[in-house]
Design an enzyme around this catalytic site. Structure first.
Site, PDB file in Angstrom:
ATOM      1  N   HIS A 175       0.817  -1.215   0.000  1.00  0.00           N
ATOM      2  CA  HIS A 175       0.000   0.000   0.000  1.00  0.00           C
ATOM      3  C   HIS A 175       0.851   1.266   0.000  1.00  0.00           C
ATOM      4  O   HIS A 175       0.348   2.350  -0.286  1.00  0.00           O
ATOM      5  CB  HIS A 175      -1.012  -0.010   1.151  1.00  0.00           C
ATOM      6  CG  HIS A 175      -0.458   0.206   2.517  1.00  0.00           C
ATOM      7  ND1 HIS A 175      -0.222  -0.823   3.398  1.00  0.00           N
ATOM      8  CD2 HIS A 175      -0.124   1.335   3.175  1.00  0.00           C
ATOM      9  CE1 HIS A 175       0.231  -0.336   4.541  1.00  0.00           C
ATOM     10  NE2 HIS A 175       0.305   0.984   4.425  1.00  0.00           N
ATOM     11  N   ASP A 224       0.242  -7.751   1.383  1.00  0.00           N
ATOM     12  CA  ASP A 224       0.653  -6.355   1.450  1.00  0.00           C
ATOM     13  C   ASP A 224       2.171  -6.250   1.466  1.00  0.00           C
ATOM     14  O   ASP A 224       2.790  -5.937   2.488  1.00  0.00           O
ATOM     15  CB  ASP A 224       0.040  -5.703   2.697  1.00  0.00           C
ATOM     16  CG  ASP A 224       0.198  -4.187   2.711  1.00  0.00           C
ATOM     17  OD1 ASP A 224       0.609  -3.620   1.686  1.00  0.00           O
ATOM     18  OD2 ASP A 224      -0.101  -3.585   3.773  1.00  0.00           O
ATOM     19  N   SER A 244       3.897   2.675   8.215  1.00  0.00           N
ATOM     20  CA  SER A 244       3.587   1.659   7.210  1.00  0.00           C
ATOM     21  C   SER A 244       4.822   1.279   6.392  1.00  0.00           C
ATOM     22  O   SER A 244       5.628   2.124   6.018  1.00  0.00           O
ATOM     23  CB  SER A 244       2.505   2.167   6.264  1.00  0.00           C
ATOM     24  OG  SER A 244       1.247   2.138   6.883  1.00  0.00           O
TER      25      SER A 244
END
Length: 270
Positions: free
Chosen positions: A84, A136, A228
């Site tokens: 992402h 991911d 992230s």
């Protein structure tokens, strides 16, 4: 460590996700509001970390120098991060490698230390459809090799590092409190791996094949907004990357990480 969140509606497939935005917030001129308990892509309760402690750490920035995600060097030209982080938070399209920069050798983002590398190409796992659905993971290939020492990637058959109670360390520049400011200095914190059952109770779509959870049951130690793609390291091996979570450091709401052992072969060939 910090994460800015954007709610994204992808018209085809009606996928809703909260994505790391970083500098994109400035482009839109507003801060979106997330649902209070919605999963968020995302160090809380940590301490400052030196270059010697994490020579392989990578700050991902846009071409204007705004940091929005983390990553880890696994070779002089390969960076592992979250899928992402390679997706535009407004359009849902993949970011152009030309828009990305990988900063190595810099733990204090206020300095000009280290190397700013252009990205030659970005591999995003072909089954990625949103962080809450798993897969991911992404690999960025740099245009030129860097001098920093890489971290060893977890082996495909390594189950020991995912056993409940195993302690790993997560790294990032994200928010140091759920509603706090981003840290300009790299932070890290130790958190224990949770059982798949506990993770499944916290997140209904939890997929044990591509995810694992880590966090203290009482809360207080966690990744947070802006972390992230950052590395989760166990005994010197890159074992996971920060994927998503609910809030930051909440009791019984562990952070969710990509289980890299399941993707080791694909990462090596990316």
């Amino acid at each position: 460590m910090a994460r800015e969140m954007w709610r994204l509606d992808v018209e085809h497939g009606m996928q809703r996700a909260l994505l790391v935005a970083g500098a994109v917030t400035a482009l839109a001129g507003a801060h979106p509001v997330a649902a209070a308990d919605a999963p968020e892509p995302r160090v809380l309760g940590g301490s400052a970390t030196t270059p010697a402690d994490a020579p392989w750490i990578v700050a991902l920035t846009d071409d204007a120098g705004n940091q929005f995600c983390g990553g880890a060097l696994i070779s002089p030209v390969k960076v592992v991060t979250a899928a992402h982080c390679a997706v535009d938070p407004i359009t849902g399209a993949r970011r152009s490698p030309r828009e990305l920069r990988a900063v190595t050798g810099r733990v204090d983002l206020r300095t000009q230390e280290g190397t700013v590398s252009e990205v030659e190409r970005a591999w995003v796992h072909p089954q990625y459809r949103g962080f809450a659905r798993g897969h991911d993971v992404a690999v960025l290939t740099l245009r030129a090799p860097v001098q920093q020492q890489p971290v060893e990637l977890v082996a495909p058959d390594d189950a020991a590092r995912y056993q409940p109670g195993t302690v790993g360390r997560v790294y990032g520049w994200g928010q140091t409190a759920e509603s706090g400011e981003r840290s300009q200095v790299l932070q890290s914190v130790e958190v224990p791996v949770n059982t798949d059952e506990d993770c499944g109770r916290a997140y209904g779509d939890f997929d044990a094949k591509s995810m694992f959870c880590a966090g203290a049951p009482e809360g207080g130690r966690d990744a947070c907004t802006g972390d992230s793609g950052g590395p989760f390291v166990v005994d010197g091996r890159l074992t996971g990357v920060v994927s998503f979570g609910t809030g930051c450091g909440r009791p019984d709401a562990p952070g969710v990480y990509t289980r890299l052992s399941g993707f080791a072969g694909e990462i090596a060939g990316a």
